[in-house]
Design an enzyme around this catalytic site. Structure first.
Site, PDB file in Angstrom:
ATOM      1  N   ASP A 616       0.985  -1.211   0.155  1.00 35.88           N
ATOM      2  CA  ASP A 616      -0.001   0.113   0.086  1.00 35.88           C
ATOM      3  C   ASP A 616       0.912   1.378  -0.049  1.00 35.88           C
ATOM      4  O   ASP A 616       2.207   1.066   0.474  1.00 35.88           O
ATOM      5  CB  ASP A 616      -0.869   0.188   1.289  1.00 35.88           C
ATOM      6  CG  ASP A 616      -1.969   1.332   1.213  1.00 35.88           C
ATOM      7  OD1 ASP A 616      -2.255   1.521   0.280  1.00 35.88           O
ATOM      8  OD2 ASP A 616      -2.214   1.664   2.386  1.00 35.88           O
ATOM      9  N   LYS A 617       0.429   2.497  -0.389  1.00 40.97           N
ATOM     10  CA  LYS A 617       1.236   3.606  -0.390  1.00 40.97           C
ATOM     11  C   LYS A 617       1.075   4.422   1.023  1.00 40.97           C
ATOM     12  O   LYS A 617       1.754   4.689   1.860  1.00 40.97           O
ATOM     13  CB  LYS A 617       0.910   4.605  -1.580  1.00 40.97           C
ATOM     14  CG  LYS A 617       1.434   5.707  -1.698  1.00 40.97           C
ATOM     15  CD  LYS A 617       1.196   6.814  -2.795  1.00 40.97           C
ATOM     16  CE  LYS A 617      -0.183   7.228  -2.069  1.00 40.97           C
ATOM     17  NZ  LYS A 617       0.257   8.161  -1.133  1.00 40.97           N
ATOM     18  N   THR A 618      -0.220   4.834   1.200  1.00 39.20           N
ATOM     19  CA  THR A 618      -0.406   5.810   2.152  1.00 39.20           C
ATOM     20  C   THR A 618      -0.383   5.145   3.553  1.00 39.20           C
ATOM     21  O   THR A 618      -1.104   4.086   3.826  1.00 39.20           O
ATOM     22  CB  THR A 618      -2.032   6.408   2.124  1.00 39.20           C
ATOM     23  OG1 THR A 618      -2.035   6.922   0.781  1.00 39.20           O
ATOM     24  CG2 THR A 618      -2.268   7.354   3.248  1.00 39.20           C
ATOM     25  N   LYS A 799     -10.338  18.570 -10.481  1.00 38.50           N
ATOM     26  CA  LYS A 799      -8.698  18.886 -10.217  1.00 38.50           C
ATOM     27  C   LYS A 799      -8.344  20.171  -9.558  1.00 38.50           C
ATOM     28  O   LYS A 799      -7.260  20.619 -10.170  1.00 38.50           O
ATOM     29  CB  LYS A 799      -7.918  18.307 -11.241  1.00 38.50           C
ATOM     30  CG  LYS A 799      -7.934  16.943 -11.642  1.00 38.50           C
ATOM     31  CD  LYS A 799      -7.021  16.604 -12.866  1.00 38.50           C
ATOM     32  CE  LYS A 799      -6.955  14.680 -12.886  1.00 38.50           C
ATOM     33  NZ  LYS A 799      -8.359  14.562 -12.932  1.00 38.50           N
ATOM     34  N   LYS A 817      -7.194  26.994  -7.373  1.00 40.53           N
ATOM     35  CA  LYS A 817      -5.820  26.310  -6.958  1.00 40.53           C
ATOM     36  C   LYS A 817      -6.194  25.084  -7.602  1.00 40.53           C
ATOM     37  O   LYS A 817      -7.059  24.331  -7.526  1.00 40.53           O
ATOM     38  CB  LYS A 817      -5.243  26.403  -5.719  1.00 40.53           C
ATOM     39  CG  LYS A 817      -6.285  25.628  -4.736  1.00 40.53           C
ATOM     40  CD  LYS A 817      -5.500  25.745  -3.242  1.00 40.53           C
ATOM     41  CE  LYS A 817      -6.376  24.733  -2.253  1.00 40.53           C
ATOM     42  NZ  LYS A 817      -5.926  24.812  -0.999  1.00 40.53           N
ATOM     43  N   ARG A 852       4.789  17.620  -5.330  1.00 33.45           N
ATOM     44  CA  ARG A 852       3.281  17.605  -5.856  1.00 33.45           C
ATOM     45  C   ARG A 852       3.027  18.884  -6.034  1.00 33.45           C
ATOM     46  O   ARG A 852       2.899  19.868  -5.248  1.00 33.45           O
ATOM     47  CB  ARG A 852       2.325  17.054  -4.851  1.00 33.45           C
ATOM     48  CG  ARG A 852       2.858  15.479  -4.405  1.00 33.45           C
ATOM     49  CD  ARG A 852       1.742  14.849  -3.331  1.00 33.45           C
ATOM     50  NE  ARG A 852       0.375  14.736  -3.713  1.00 33.45           N
ATOM     51  CZ  ARG A 852      -0.192  14.274  -3.104  1.00 33.45           C
ATOM     52  NH1 ARG A 852       0.169  13.463  -1.998  1.00 33.45           N
ATOM     53  NH2 ARG A 852      -1.543  13.989  -3.534  1.00 33.45           N
ATOM     54  N   ARG A1036      -6.270   3.923  -8.014  1.00 35.56           N
ATOM     55  CA  ARG A1036      -7.625   3.636  -7.523  1.00 35.56           C
ATOM     56  C   ARG A1036      -8.343   2.401  -7.644  1.00 35.56           C
ATOM     57  O   ARG A1036      -9.339   1.988  -8.167  1.00 35.56           O
ATOM     58  CB  ARG A1036      -8.415   4.567  -8.770  1.00 35.56           C
ATOM     59  CG  ARG A1036      -8.143   5.981  -8.733  1.00 35.56           C
ATOM     60  CD  ARG A1036      -8.717   6.735  -7.405  1.00 35.56           C
ATOM     61  NE  ARG A1036      -8.553   8.127  -7.527  1.00 35.56           N
ATOM     62  CZ  ARG A1036      -9.087   8.855  -6.448  1.00 35.56           C
ATOM     63  NH1 ARG A1036      -9.503   8.217  -5.252  1.00 35.56           N
ATOM     64  NH2 ARG A1036      -8.811  10.087  -6.512  1.00 35.56           N
ATOM     65  N   LYS A1042      -7.219  -5.703  -4.978  1.00 34.78           N
ATOM     66  CA  LYS A1042      -5.850  -5.620  -4.391  1.00 34.78           C
ATOM     67  C   LYS A1042      -5.740  -7.167  -4.302  1.00 34.78           C
ATOM     68  O   LYS A1042      -4.281  -7.837  -4.543  1.00 34.78           O
ATOM     69  CB  LYS A1042      -5.776  -4.900  -3.102  1.00 34.78           C
ATOM     70  CG  LYS A1042      -5.452  -3.371  -3.200  1.00 34.78           C
ATOM     71  CD  LYS A1042      -5.348  -2.890  -2.025  1.00 34.78           C
ATOM     72  CE  LYS A1042      -4.908  -1.293  -2.023  1.00 34.78           C
ATOM     73  NZ  LYS A1042      -4.982  -0.680  -0.536  1.00 34.78           N
ATOM     74  N   ARG A1324      31.751 -36.760   0.583  1.00 31.44           N
ATOM     75  CA  ARG A1324      31.257 -35.434   0.919  1.00 31.44           C
ATOM     76  C   ARG A1324      32.013 -34.214   0.986  1.00 31.44           C
ATOM     77  O   ARG A1324      31.967 -33.182   0.549  1.00 31.44           O
ATOM     78  CB  ARG A1324      30.248 -35.770   2.084  1.00 31.44           C
ATOM     79  CG  ARG A1324      29.443 -34.160   2.561  1.00 31.44           C
ATOM     80  CD  ARG A1324      28.541 -34.106   1.575  1.00 31.44           C
ATOM     81  NE  ARG A1324      27.751 -32.791   1.700  1.00 31.44           N
ATOM     82  CZ  ARG A1324      26.872 -32.310   0.868  1.00 31.44           C
ATOM     83  NH1 ARG A1324      26.788 -32.632  -0.280  1.00 31.44           N
ATOM     84  NH2 ARG A1324      26.205 -31.065   1.371  1.00 31.44           N
TER      85      ARG A1324
END
Length: 1581
Positions: A616-618, A799, A817, A852, A1036, A1042, A1324
């Site tokens: 996962d990222k977050t 966005k 913004k 970002r 997403r 997953k 051996r």
């Protein structure tokens, strides 16, 4: 070829059928934004088309009783599989929903959750089923049953069952302990406290919900308070006792509760203002911040909110309840007045209960919000336990129930919720609240979406109270549906062991068949002595039946060839390994006070075979904390910070600008710049709200420009930061208003907004508070009041975010913004082009640094323009059909003609050590897939920040809406890779990858496209595409997607997978993977509860896999092989005795030896090998993560290795049997006491002692790491066996009499066991010697470097003993015998010792410390002054090496490179002559084989083969046989006590000859220094 922009603008060509590959972070983010915009445009076109064609065809159907069905009044149209449910509140159920007794027919899940594998009832049968999935256990159970019959000659049938019972019991106890830990966590959750409405009838539940069993026993009677609830109420008697009334009221001032707005609500009702006199906004006078709004509007502001939620009655006005909009409340309805809020447990909640939640409470079930303390019905949710995010998410109450404030209100209300069935989608919910209007009697309904739903596991924040209705409980909640049942995981080696057990079982059947056949033949013979000496010995008179009995008897006698003790030994070993993992201080996380917690002990060896990591990222890779690093204002860039992406790139390239980055120096530099900035601002203005510790925008130039009152840039900076302080939906909070009134903390829907507002605060533009009608901010110490008129919220489609504000002087301004491409498309046509270009360049540089970016713009509005637009916007928000599209159209009418203020650059702070951990995992050959719910560009930004995505990768963005588009893009990706890398190879022996060995590809795919890619038609293509890429990023994606992605790779490639996450949305993939890892959170984590391993930070995964996983895999693999070997040597020793006893299954060994062989005599050495052995040190393993690839390819536990050990055991069994047999036959069978050595016990004991001695010594030979414990158990086990012979000889026994006296005193016994063990072990030993001398593995080379000490020098580790040296003079560092390196040379020159690092070293001034690699020759002080070797490219096995250093080597002047190369070549030529020893010097030619040196490669001056065609490679023909002999003797010098066979100079021969294995792996390390055209080289070359 047409440019990409041409394709984007061409409507006739579908650009999604063309694969788009990008390289830089800025271009990747821009491409992702364009892709999403195209997707939205097509989606809108298709939705309009299908709506027109289906409006007339849509049936108007509804369920009886008002059930679901789609209509235009808000009923959901998206159908979810399953039966919809109606949840009633004071509303009678329909007859179809009642049984004959008037009770509800539908039964819902309890709110009690269980993540355990077992219950008290199912533990024994389910655990036995799990254990008997092992083939060996079934085999031994069969043998135990057979041994109960005396006819088969078993010594004791009852005793034979004890080992199996012991193994089953110990394993069951271990499983019970593991499951008990899970049950403890479940109980802690289930017994958490909640508040629900008591003494009130929940019509959704039967009056007596007990089962027939509970009714039979008379337990859990309805209305009875259970012990758990009573205990809770007694504990909280002071807070919520019986009879205590909880009073709820709406907040008087909405300044602290209305921060997030819904675009469905209007700003205020302008008609209320204009009705009397049709007054226009033009009539409003301009006023300053202290008197605005004007007094003429005071009476209006008392009734109207100037926020975006009009028509809300001001809470300061006092109305009677009857005059308020009632919604679902019928004031005429009489109530009993008995309903009270009461405390209960989570597990006691039922569907239909009304619950009360307070601030900071955990949500106990999936709950629809009925009412909140906020006048606008808003509440705020933290979903950290769900998805790892700490930012607040707004939720709102249902309008019809927003007036509920007390128990009486709930009793007077009547409604029901038509809800969709439970499903896994965390981001989707459709329901309809239906009720009867008390005033008019009309049927009304209101849609309920995910914005009104609170999910189980989330936390309430910044909301005093919430009244909610329980909709889904227990296993029906979304968090549990995404989790699934706890799986039973088995390790890969354990599954493969079943094959080995089956092979041994087949061998056993062959042995028994041979014995039975020959026994039958012997028994059929007549006229033998058996007719006189063995009367009535046979069980029957039938030769065939006797042979069958012999077959079963041999099964019992030879059963040890299938190792029953293997499983219990493995359980012990893995328990010890789990303990060591939990005690590793390097994986202890102090902030949470938690170590790494292994929760599943039996899969530790899988940690050493992981090929794919799904993360996962977050919250897993990131801290979910944003830092404002840089900005661009009016074309001027500000910010001195260094991002994680820049640091990672500097580490790969050996430092930015030729100088490696040193963290300490960088921090000191930034601190100095921060102090300079703060001192300048303090002299210029006063900022009471500044928080120095949180100031991340470090730029003294900003302070200087703000202080320059005459400069033109000052006005631009003020306008820029004022926009940041106003354009947001942030909540300002004062944690301690009395002691620290100027300390502000910002709570935001996203961490981006909080970081932007916090940066403005620290620079001198703090957002102070939100009022009913606007915002209070400070501008460089001066207070300003701005009125908020509209808030156009941010979403993934737009966005961008905009706010319409009224300035203190009365003017109207729009602040906007958003993404740069979105803002630039809406700029004024006459905008300054130079400013546009400068800002675009700055944003591209920011994005390429892993930041970002957001673009900030504004425009001034006229009153008439705003009034006209406001009417259009209000009409759009009140539209019933096409509401979202109408709002988008209205937004477009005002968001245009913008002017750029600047741009911001935020860094999503990674967890500590994440880039280094990812780089280490990549070097280990592990591929990383990111599965995140974030949007596309966010995932790309994080990918570049953590070095997951690199600039040298071909990044392919796949985004498609339809199935055919997805197929086309995936095929294009496969064709792209095939054109560069050729056809794919899925050979298991070629698994794993080496970064930089070939062109690198990465794929970014969104959730909609992934949905098509996971279909049966495309999943194989997508699997081929993803597994050929180094990195895959899925955006997403839902929790179910997953898990499906993990399952696709795990099953499709038969690969070992690991999933890691920190939220409940990661539980599904954690449970699906072979290994599941969960990260602990601040408030606990559902992921950690469901994981196999839980720890605090992502970086600990490196130590867990590279060190503990690799050790565990190596240990368990060696342990398995040695276990099968030692059982083969023991069992076949008895098998060779069969021809001498007519094949009648007579035991060769005394029975106590058979019982104690696996229990005492040989068990501990193998267990110690499996628990404590280390082939290389942990620091060496981390320095050489490439060694991990053997686990990925499964090279430590192969069928070839199994057969080799089986063959070795077969050979040694013959030796330990026939050697004593020969000694007994050809020797004098008389002991020193005069007694003859002729009994079966004498011979059997000799064979047993020889076999046990050989088995224990064999394990010792295979042990890499000899500790005091190893010495004790290897030799101690044999000593214990000898002591047992002594002790047992003193006890009376019919088959073991005076064995100590007979055997120990004669030379025959000692000679037999010593000679037998030596001959048995010699092959051996010599095979191990030959393989390590002539075919060494990488780990053996690293191990020898560690033992010799040079690797410790490179890693800066102190030596426990003096380093082992082979010669006095310095030479190029050989692979085996390292001489002193350059760092140690400094000791002789008086300079301090500076150890080599595992990453690029840093330094300032003078010569930088030179990285010491495996092939780095030492340099003298004179050489160091003339040449700089620090830039020499390293090898892929160099500790901490990076590919980027090759580029730095390329940048050196060509003449200097050639001078260095030729100097090395001459030095190597001289050494090649000196390497001859004694008589070998004159023998240059031996048998026509020549070793001739023509040149030296600049990458490795001592390589015997090189692909460098420009300088002339080293021509290597067949090695001289004398040199082979020299190498062999040199290896024997260490293995045998031969000390003077070679001269010291012979040690250097290893430098050339004993690197064959590494050369095979290093063929890709070609000399690419002089890659330019040949005509550019000097004539001498």
């Amino acid at each position: 070829m047409r440019r990409q922009d041409d394709y984007d603008d061409d409507e006739e060509i579908d650009p999604e059928l063309r694969l788009r590959t990008v390289r830089t972070a800025a271009s990747a983010i821009a491409e992702s934004i364009r892709s999403e915009q195209r997707h939205e445009r097509r989606k809108k076109k298709r939705s309009r088309f299908f709506r027109r064609t289906t409006e007339k065809k849509r049936p108007s159907s509804s369920r009886s009783g008002g059930g679901g069905g789609g209509d235009g009044d808000g009923t959901p149209s998206t159908e979810v599989p399953g039966e919809r449910r109606n949840v009633y509140v004071n509303f009678p159920l329909s007859h179809a929903e009642l049984d004959s007794n008037g009770e509800p027919t539908v039964r819902y899940e309890r709110n009690k959750v269980r993540t355990t594998k077992y219950t008290i009832i199912t533990f024994i049968p389910k655990n036995l089923f799990e254990q008997f999935r092992r083939v060996a256990n079934l085999f031994f159970l069969t043998l135990v049953v057979l041994q109960l019959f005396p006819i088969f000659g078993a010594a004791s049938g009852a005793i034979a069952a004890l080992p199996l019972a012991f193994i089953l019991t110990v394993t069951a106890i271990k499983d019970a302990v593991e499951d008990y830990r899970r049950a403890t966590l479940d109980e802690e959750v289930n017994t958490s406290a909640a508040t629900k409405l008591g003494s009130w009838r929940n019509v959704n539940q039967p009056k007596d919900p007990r089962s027939w069993f509970e009714k039979l026993l008379g337990i859990n009677k309805p209305g009875k308070v259970t012990k758990g609830v009573r205990r809770l109420r007694d504990k909280e008697a002071g807070e919520a006792g019986d009879g205590m009334r909880i009073m709820l009221q709406k907040a008087i001032d909405n300044t602290s509760s209305t921060t997030f707005r819904d675009d469905s609500l209007t700003s205020f009702d302008l008609d209320d203002i204009r009705n009397p006199s049709r007054r226009q906004l033009d009539d409003i006078q301009s006023v300053d911040s202290h008197s605005y709004p004007p007094a003429s509007l005071a009476n209006v502001s008392a009734k109207t909110s100037f926020s975006d939620s009009s028509t809300q009655v001001a809470p300061s006005q006092v109305f009677s309840k009857q005059s308020q909009p009632s919604g679902v409340i019928d004031w005429r309805r009489r109530t009993g007045g008995s309903a009270r809020w009461e405390r209960t447990l989570w597990k006691k909640l039922e569907v239909g209960d009304v619950v009360l939640l307070r601030d900071n409470d955990q949500v106990p079930a999936d709950i629809v919000v009925l009412s909140t303390s906020d006048p606008d019905g808003m509440c705020y949710l933290e979903t950290k336990n769900l998805d790892g995010e700490t930012n607040l998410k707004p939720r709102k109450s249902v309008k019809a129930t927003s007036n509920l404030t007390s128990e009486d209100d709930i009793e007077r209300s009547s409604f029901y919720l038509d809800s969709e069935p439970p499903h896994q989608n965390l981001y989707l919910y459709h329901g309809v609240l239906r009720y009867k209007d008390p005033a008019t009697g009309e049927q009304r309904q209101e849609p309920v979406s995910i914005n009104e739903l609170l999910l189980r596991g989330c936390a309430i924040r910044n909301t005093q109270w919430i009244i909610g209705l329980v909709v889904f409980t227990g296993a029906d909640t979304k968090i549990m549906l995404n989790g699934g049942a706890t799986p039973s995981k088995r390790s890969k080696i354990e599954r493969e062991t079943n094959f080995n057990v089956i092979v041994n079982f087949i061998v056993l059947l062959g042995m028994c068949t041979i014995a039975a056949v020959f026994n039958g033949l012997e028994d059929a013979k007549t006229g033998t002595s058996a007719e006189f000496f063995e009367i009535d010995v046979d069980a029957t008179d039938s030769h065939i039946l006797n042979a069958i009995i012999t077959f079963v008897s041999c099964l019992i006698a030879f059963q040890n060839i299938v190792p029953i003790s293997l499983y219990i030994s493995i359980e012990i070993v893995k328990t010890i390994q789990a303990y060591f993992i939990s005690q590793d201080v390097d994986m202890y996380y102090e902030p949470f006070d938690t170590p790494c917690v292994p929760k599943t002990w039996n899969i530790s060896d899988d940690l050493g075979q992981i090929e794919y990591v799904f993360s996962d990222k977050t919250g897993t890779l990131t801290q979910n904390v944003m830092e404002f690093q840089k900005c661009s204002v009016h074309g001027v860039a500000y910010g001195e910070g260094v991002t994680e992406a820049q640091k990672g790139a500097a580490l790969r390239d050996g430092g930015a600008g030729g100088a490696p980055m040193d963290g300490r120096d960088l921090a000191e530099k930034l601190d100095a710049l921060k102090q300079q900035m703060l001192s300048t601002m303090e002299r210029s203005f006063k900022n009471r709200y500044q928080q120095v510790a949180h100031l991340t925008l470090v730029s003294p130039k900003i302070a200087q420009d703000l202080a320059d009152r005459e400069g033109a840039q000052r006005a631009h900076l003020i306008a820029f930061f004022r926009a940041l302080a106003l354009c947001h939906t942030v909540l300002a909070d004062r944690p301690d208003p009395r002691d620290d009134p100027y300390h502000l903390e910002y709570k935001a829907e996203s961490p981006d907004e909080a970081a932007l507002v916090a940066a403005a605060r620290d620079v001198g533009f703090p957002f102070v508070r939100k009022t009913k009608d606007g915002m209070d901010i400070e501008v460089m110490g001066q207070m300003e009041h701005w009125t908020t008129l509209k808030v156009l919220e941010f979403n993934s489609t737009r966005k961008r975010m905009s706010t319409v504000m009224r300035a203190p002087d009365g003017r109207l301004v729009l602040y906007c913004k958003g993404a740069d491409s979105v803002i630039y498309a809406r700029l004024a046509k006459d905008h300054d082009p130079e400013l546009k270009d400068a800002t675009a360049r700055d944003m591209e540089a920011f994005a390429n640094s892993g930041l970002r970016t957001l673009c900030i713009a504004y425009r001034w509005l006229t009153e008439e323009e705003y009034l006209t637009w406001s009417r259009t916007y209000d009409a759009a928000t009140n539209a019933i059909e096409n509401r979202d599209e109408e709002i988008d159209k209205a937004n477009e009418l005002i968001e245009h003609s913008l002017l750029i203020l600047g741009a911001t650059a935020l860094e999503d702070k990674l967890q500590e050590g994440v880039p280094e951990a990812i780089e280490t995992l990549h070097r280990a050959g592990i591929k990383l897939w990111i599965l995140t719910g974030d949007k596309l560009q966010t995932a790309i930004e994080i990918g570049y920040s953590c070095n997951l995505l690199k600039s040298d990768m071909e990044l392919m963005i796949i985004s498609a809406e339809t199935f055919e588009d997805a197929r086309g893009q995936i095929e294009a990706g496969l064709n792209k890779i095939a054109s560069v890398l050729g056809p794919p190879s899925f050979d298991p022996k070629k698994r794993g990858f080496f970064p930089g060995a070939q062109a690198a590809f990465a794929v970014v795919i969104d959730g909609d496209t992934l949905r098509h890619a996971l279909t049966p038609e495309l999943k194989q293509m997508f699997l081929n595409l993803g597994t050929q890429c180094e990195t895959v990023v899925c955006c997403r994606v839902s929790p179910a997607q997953k898990a499906l992605t993990v399952k696709l790779v795990k099953d499709g490639r038969n690969a070992m997978t690991l999933s890691i996450g920190d939220g409940a949305n990661d539980v599904a993939m954690i449970q699906e993977a072979n290994i599941g890892c969960g990260l602990f959170g601040l408030e606990g984590s559902q992921a950690a509860m469901s994981a196999d391993y839980a720890f605090g930070q992502f970086r600990f995964l490196t130590k867990l896999l590279i060190v503990h996983g690799r050790w565990s895999y190596q240990r368990v693999a060696d342990m398995h092989s040695n276990f099968f070997y030692k059982n083969v040597i023991w069992t076949f020793g008895m098998f060779w005795f069969l021809p001498f006893n007519s094949f009648d299954a007579t035991y060769l060994y005394q029975y106590t030896f058979i019982l104690l062989y696996n229990l005492v005599f040989t068990s501990l050495p193998v267990i110690v090998l499996g628990a404590f052995d280390q082939d290389i040190n942990s620091k060496a393993a981390l320095a050489f993560p490439q060694l991990y690839v053997r686990g990925i390819r499964g090279l430590e536990y192969t069928k070839g290795k199994f057969w080799a050990y089986m063959g070795d055991g077969l050979y040694q069994s013959a030796v330990v049997f026939f050697m004593p047999y020969m000694i007994w036959i050809f020797g004098l069978p008389v002991s020193w006491t005069g007694k003859t050595i002729d009994s079966l016990a004498d011979f059997g004991t000799t064979v047993a002692v020889a076999a046990i001695l050989a088995a224990n010594t064999y394990v010792g030979i295979n042990t890499h790491y000899w500790t005091i414990m190893t010495w004790i158990v290897v030799f101690g086990s044999t000593i214990v066996m000898m002591l047992w012979i002594v002790v047992y000889s003193f006890f009376f026994s019919s088959d073991f009499i005076n064995e100590m006296e007979i055997l120990f005193g004669g030379i025959q016994f000692w000679a037999a066991i010593i000679f037998s063990a030596t001959v048995a072990l010699a092959p051996r030993f010599f095979v191990k010697f030959a393989s390590s001398a002539y075919h060494p593995l990488d780990k053996e080379l690293v191990r020898e470097m560690w033992v010799m000490g040079d690797l410790k020098d490179q890693l800066g580790i102190k030596h426990r003993k003096e380093k082992k040296r082979g010669g006095g003079e310095l030479e190029a560092a050989p692979m085996f015998m390292h001489s002193r390196n350059g760092s140690e040379m400094s000791l002789h020159h008086g300079t301090p010792y500076e150890p080599a690092m595992t990453s690029s070293p840093g330094g300032a001034g003078g010569h930088e410390p030179r990285p010491t690699y495996l092939d780095t020759p030492p340099i003298t002080e004179d050489h160091a002054s003339r040449y700089d070797y620090s830039d020499a490219p390293n090898h892929h096995l160099a500790p901490g090496g990076a590919r980027g250093q090759t580029d730095k080597w390329r940048r050196r002047p060509r003449r200097t490179i050639l001078r260095v190369i030729f100097r090395r070549r001459r030095r190597c030529r001289r050494r090649s002559i000196d390497m001859r020893m004694g008589r070998l010097r004159a023998r240059r030619r031996v048998g026509g084989r020549v070793m001739r040196l023509r040149g030296r490669c600049p990458r490795r001056c001592h390589l015997m083969r090189c692909r460098c065609r420009r300088l002339g490679a080293i021509t290597h023909r067949r090695r001289s046989s004398i040199m082979r002999w020299a190498c062999g003797v040199l290896r024997l010098r260490r293995a045998l006590p031969i000390r003077r066979l070679l001269l010291s100079r012979a040690l250097r021969i290893r430098h050339l000859l004993l690197n064959r294995a590494l050369r095979r792996r290093r063929r890709t390390a070609v000399c690419d220094v002089l890659a330019g055209p040949a005509e550019q080289l000097p004539p001498s070359v």
